[in-house]
Enzyme design. Structure first.
Site, short mmCIF file in Angstrom:
data_model
loop_
_atom_site.label_atom_id
_atom_site.label_comp_id
_atom_site.label_asym_id
_atom_site.label_seq_id
_atom_site.Cartn_x
_atom_site.Cartn_y
_atom_site.Cartn_z
N CYS A 203 0.08 4.34 2.52
CA CYS A 203 0.12 3.95 3.85
C CYS A 203 1.12 4.12 3.91
O CYS A 203 2.13 4.86 5.06
CB CYS A 203 -0.78 2.12 4.29
N ASP A 204 2.28 2.98 3.20
CA ASP A 204 3.88 3.61 3.42
C ASP A 204 4.66 3.54 2.49
O ASP A 204 6.52 4.51 2.50
CB ASP A 204 4.14 2.46 3.56
N CYS B 290 1.05 -1.27 -0.09
CA CYS B 290 0.05 0.10 0.47
C CYS B 290 0.52 1.68 0.06
O CYS B 290 1.69 1.43 1.12
CB CYS B 290 -0.82 -0.21 1.21
#
Ligand code: NDP
Length: 465
Positions: free
Chosen positions: A170-171, A167
């Site tokens: 997200c990261d 993701c």
């Protein structure tokens, strides 16, 4: 107001709704929806508005896959909106209409007799188990991203979360001005690479064929023309290599070693239908089969979105499925016992969003300068909650931080920092995962705790030292 702050406030407002009394009493509920994505939320809006009380088991990823999309450009009425904000708006609509949410995931389902029985557990505390009875069930469990299955990807010696992710939203913030690779040639890969190309110095797209599978042709064309994007066609990853702590390069099928700092997997997904094997009809790839519209092979059990749809897999088609399933469920309930629509009581007024920086509440940081000013100020201790809007445990921690801020009003300052916006802060304090709590006393960093449980323990000890 910034979108992220808006999203954050909505989460505080919506994330931890009190469960239905009927759940505790184990009475049969009219409809239980498994999953909390766009399709599930749409079903709940329709059902609540029809006067049918609905429980949504949101699972570990409230909002579903679209929350990972930094910009959605094909949702009717929205020229461009980030996935999380879109979901927040729909969830808010569901809540305003009286939907009950539970941070539980289904771990077992018994469809052998009615009412159906769902065994669920708290996503944060797996010992909290509930048995929920439902007259009708809507399955909206989506699908799970696939893994390559190559050495170095996951497992004991793998680099999962140490340079291997699925993701980018997200990261991706960890890879500012670094070099990354995205694997896959579908629309997910295009979206992940597009997002990363705005953060990273260089993005390689590793595509195993000599062409993309992506259907968003225009978007793909724009992506591959970017100066910092390079496509490696006819290439597979043989191994993900690292130095023990983090990823350093990829061994490619072309025998090339590709130096990178991180790799993002975007190679498709598997439908989350295991719970229903042997209970309802699935196709050979595990997708739930439909008898008519969203009706599965079991009466009163409906399925929507990616768990039934190997082709379109769009948020908007999941929402369409959700509306149809709700109308079918409504008809089904009426047919079994003339279910009266009086059981649900949609709230008359939308709830008012609370502003997070009221006195006694943790303050959302709006600039790096503000963060460093707070850190420099040694007049009172300071607690920093580093979070990402896309992280479930962060949302669980957030109200605890607010409670602490209220409890220590005037004695300890509390601030919240969205790491997606302030990646320099994460680098400075070596933060590789969220939630992370930093505790400054007398102007010095006295404590640092990462993960929900450690962060809770650190918060507990603060004020006692
Ligand atoms: P897809 O199945 O469409 O694509 C998966 C990609 O990964 C393919 O290029 C496939 O290669 C490749 N792949 C699969 N396994 C491996 C492997 N082991 N090694 C290397 N490459 C591999 O998945 P997506 O998640 O991209 O999309 C799913 C659906 O959702 C699609 O219908 C897509 O259009 C839709 N979608 C739409 C979006 C939108 O905003 N409109 C956003 C995201 C998804 P190959 O082609 O060789 O099989």
């Amino acid at each position: 107001m910034k979108k992220s702050i808006y999203a954050f406030l909505i989460f505080i407002m919506c994330g931890f709704t009190t469960p239905l009394k009927a759940v505790e009493a184990e009475e049969a509920l009219p409809v239980v929806i498994l999953g909390g994505g766009v399709g599930a939320l749409t079903s709940s809006v329709y059902l609540q508005r029809a006067g049918i009380q609905t429980l949504v088991l949101e699972g570990s990823k409230p909002g579903g896959a679209i929350t990972e999309s930094p910009v959605v450009q094909n949702w009717p009425g929205e020229v461009a909106i980030d996935g999380q904000t879109l979901v927040d708006k729909i969830r808010n609509q569901a809540e305003v209409n009286g939907t009950t949410f539970l941070s539980h995931e289904a771990i077992d389902v018994d469809l052998s007799s009615t009412p159906y029985t769902i065994t669920s557990r708290d996503v944060y505390d797996h010992e909290q188990i509930k048995k929920i009875k439902a007259k009708a069930v809507i399955i909206a469990l989506g699908s799970t991203p696939r893994f390559l299955g190559v050495p170095g990807e996951s497992g004991e010696k793998g680099y999962w979360t140490k340079g291997v992710y699925s993701c980018a939203v997200c990261d991706g913030f960890l890879y500012k001005d670094k070099t990354v690779a995205v694997v896959g040639g579908g629309d997910s890969a295009v979206i992940e690479a597009e997002y990363l190309s705005k953060i990273a110095k260089k993005v390689y797209l590793v595509v195993r064929k000599d062409h993309f599978r992506s259907v968003e042709i225009k978007r793909k064309e724009q992506l591959v023309q970017k100066d910092n994007v390079e496509v490696l066609y006819n290439t597979e990853i043989d191994q993900i290599m690292g130095d023990g702590d983090k990823v350093t390069h990829l061994d490619l099928s072309t025998k090339k070693k590709l130096p990178i700092d991180g790799v993002f997997l975007a190679i498709g997904a598997t439908p989350n239908s295991d719970l229903f094997k042997g209970q309802i009809a699935l196709d050979e790839n595990g997708y739930i089969q439909r008898i008519s519209d969203q009706q599965t092979s079991k009466e009163g059990v409906f399925a929507i979105g990616d768990v039934v749809d190997p082709v379109y897999k769009q948020a908007i088609s999941a929402a369409g499925d959700g509306a149809k399933a709700a109308l079918q469920a409504e008809r089904y309930l009426a047919s079994i016992e003339g279910e009266q629509p009086a059981s649900a009581k949609p709230s008359a007024q939308p709830k008012i969003v609370q502003i997070a920086n009221e006195e006694g509440k943790a303050i959302e940081v709006e600039s790096s300068d503000q963060f460093y000013r707070e850190v420099k100020d040694s007049s009172t201790p300071l607690v920093v909650d580093l979070y990402s809007p896309y992280c479930g445990p962060c949302r669980k921690l957030s109200p605890i931080v607010d409670e602490m801020a209220e409890k220590h009003k005037g004695a300890i300052r509390f601030i919240k920092v969205n790491v997606a916006e302030y990646s320099a802060i994460t680098s400075e304090y070596n933060v590789y995962s969220v939630p992370t709590i930093l505790y400054f006393k007398n102007g010095e960093l006295a404590k640092q705790a990462t993960g929900l449980n450690e962060a809770k323990a650190a918060l507990d000890s603060i004020g006692k030292d």
